[in-house]
Design an enzyme around this catalytic site. Structure first.
Site, PDB file in Angstrom:
ATOM      1  N   SER A 100       0.789  -1.232   0.000  1.00 30.24           N
ATOM      2  CA  SER A 100       0.000   0.000   0.000  1.00 30.24           C
ATOM      3  C   SER A 100       0.820   1.281   0.000  1.00 30.24           C
ATOM      4  O   SER A 100       0.237   2.371  -0.043  1.00 30.24           O
ATOM      5  CB  SER A 100      -0.971   0.000   1.175  1.00 30.24           C
ATOM      6  OG  SER A 100      -2.067  -0.835   0.868  1.00 30.24           O
ATOM      7  N   THR A 344       1.497  -3.704   2.811  1.00 27.56           N
ATOM      8  CA  THR A 344       1.481  -5.155   2.955  1.00 27.56           C
ATOM      9  C   THR A 344       1.066  -5.775   1.632  1.00 27.56           C
ATOM     10  O   THR A 344       0.114  -5.323   0.996  1.00 27.56           O
ATOM     11  CB  THR A 344       0.495  -5.589   4.049  1.00 27.56           C
ATOM     12  OG1 THR A 344       0.877  -4.998   5.284  1.00 27.56           O
ATOM     13  CG2 THR A 344       0.485  -7.107   4.208  1.00 27.56           C
TER      14      THR A 344
END
Length: 387
Positions: A100, A344
């Site tokens: 992200s 992640t």
């Protein structure tokens, strides 16, 4: 990316969140590797100690970091093994899936379009993508571009769709952005637009579609031209359609599917499921460069950078954390803030950011940690910036 999410969000691995996955580390013989001689910091070194602990005590297969200090020098660190099958070392500053952190890249492109007068932050999504967002409790005519970038739109997360519940079965599956969006549109709104905050990858999926509609060019090409090439990120890219392998030396990334189960090598994958929300590949050093250039005003005019750094409270991400437009701030124990995003992806978790005076750190581990280990990653970031 993010801890302290409600229980219903913590049942699955989340792109960009602190997922509560139990680490299956028993039986792994992991060896710590020091920084290369050219960049090694004097021992004892708090960053090396933290990385060693993430491997030896928390069971991460590998941990790697780049830290830029007050002196302007960057130091790289590694711990653990880069490949559990062969026991090979961790490549110094190896490529990782940035997850992200991609959202910050996407937000920069949207804000550049705002600066060019092509997009209005407070215009509705329907202005650019008419009729796209219609569903149970949400409507693109009442959701603004700002709310997308700030996660205040109320759009449900496409990562909650049934098609994305089992990462093993979709490791090499290609998803069209519209297919991902359909998974979100089938769900109920989280809340009425503008009334609350909740992290949702759908916001950045829509932002990617908006970029393509306004520019007439593919999302990856716009990010490459407007961000990656502009500031010379030599080891960063948006994967091409069908591209599954990482291009440069890298540590292997591993998916944890449950306690007592061997880790699954998830290094190669089709990242289309992440797209504008999380597909970027980078290195710790390049991420430090990106956030440093962003805060220094090299990517956005002052007015748009100020908008990006206008934040709302997001206690779900941790005490004192606030979220702006694709970037978040976190208080440091030594005073001031660290600005970044973190990310992640299956097999990688990154945390880090930069300070106003140019200090920077990015730390990556090669499986998704449980919540306590994720917290120790955040503490390691703080220790690196406050030492």
């Amino acid at each position: 990316m993010n801890e302290h999410t409600p229980q219903r969000w913590a049942r699955r691995i989340r792109m960009g969140r602190h997922a509560t996955t139990v680490t299956a580390a028993a039986g792994l013989a992991l060896t710590a590797f020091a920084p290369t001689a050219a960049t090694a910091a004097p021992r004892p070194d708090v960053v090396q100690q933290r990385l060693d602990a993430l491997v030896k005590e928390d069971g991460m297969p590998a941990a790697l970091a780049t830290v830029k200090g007050r002196d302007g020098r960057s130091r790289t660190y590694t711990a653990g093994v880069g490949d559990l099958a062969t026991g090979s070392g961790v490549p110094v500053d190896g490529q990782i899936r940035a997850g992200s952190n991609t959202k910050a890249f996407t937000a920069v492109v949207v804000l550049q379009l705002v600066a060019e007068g092509k997009v209005g932050l407070d215009a509705s999504v329907d202005t650019y993508l008419p009729g796209l967002l219609r569903g149970d409790g949400f409507d693109g005519r009442t959701i603004t571009v700002r709310q997308l970038l700030q996660h205040t739109s109320g759009l449900p997360d496409y990562m909650d769709a049934p098609a994305l519940t089992d990462f093993i079965t979709i490791q090499y599956r290609y998803f069209e952005p519209r297919e991902l969006l359909d998974g979100a549109l089938a769900q109920k709104a989280l809340f009425a637009a503008g009334t609350d905050w909740m992290y949702s990858n759908t916001n950045y999926l829509v932002a990617g579609l908006l970029i393509q509609k306004v520019t007439g060019r593919p999302f990856g090409e716009e990010v490459t031209k407007r961000v990656i090439d502009r500031i010379g990120l030599r080891h960063t890219y948006v994967p091409a359609t069908g591209e599954t392998a990482l291009r440069e030396p890298h540590p292997h990334g591993y998916l944890n599917t449950g306690p007592g189960v061997p880790l699954v090598d998830y290094t190669a994958m089709d990242s289309s499921m992440a797209w504008a929300a999380g597909a970027v590949v980078s290195t710790n050093t390049d991420l430090n460069t990106f956030y440093g250039a962003l805060l220094a005003g090299r990517l956005l005019p002052a007015a748009q950078l100020a908008q990006m750094r206008t934040t709302v409270p997001t206690e779900l991400l941790g005490p004192g954390v606030r979220y702006g437009l694709g970037i978040q701030s976190r208080p440091l124990t030594c005073g001031g803030l660290v600005w970044g995003h973190g990310g992640t992806a299956p097999g990688h978790r990154s945390r880090g950011g930069v300070t106003e005076d140019g200090r920077a750190v990015n730390i990556t581990v090669t499986t998704i940690p449980d919540a306590p280990t994720a917290g120790r990653m955040t503490e390691a970031v703080d220790a690196a910036l406050c030492r």
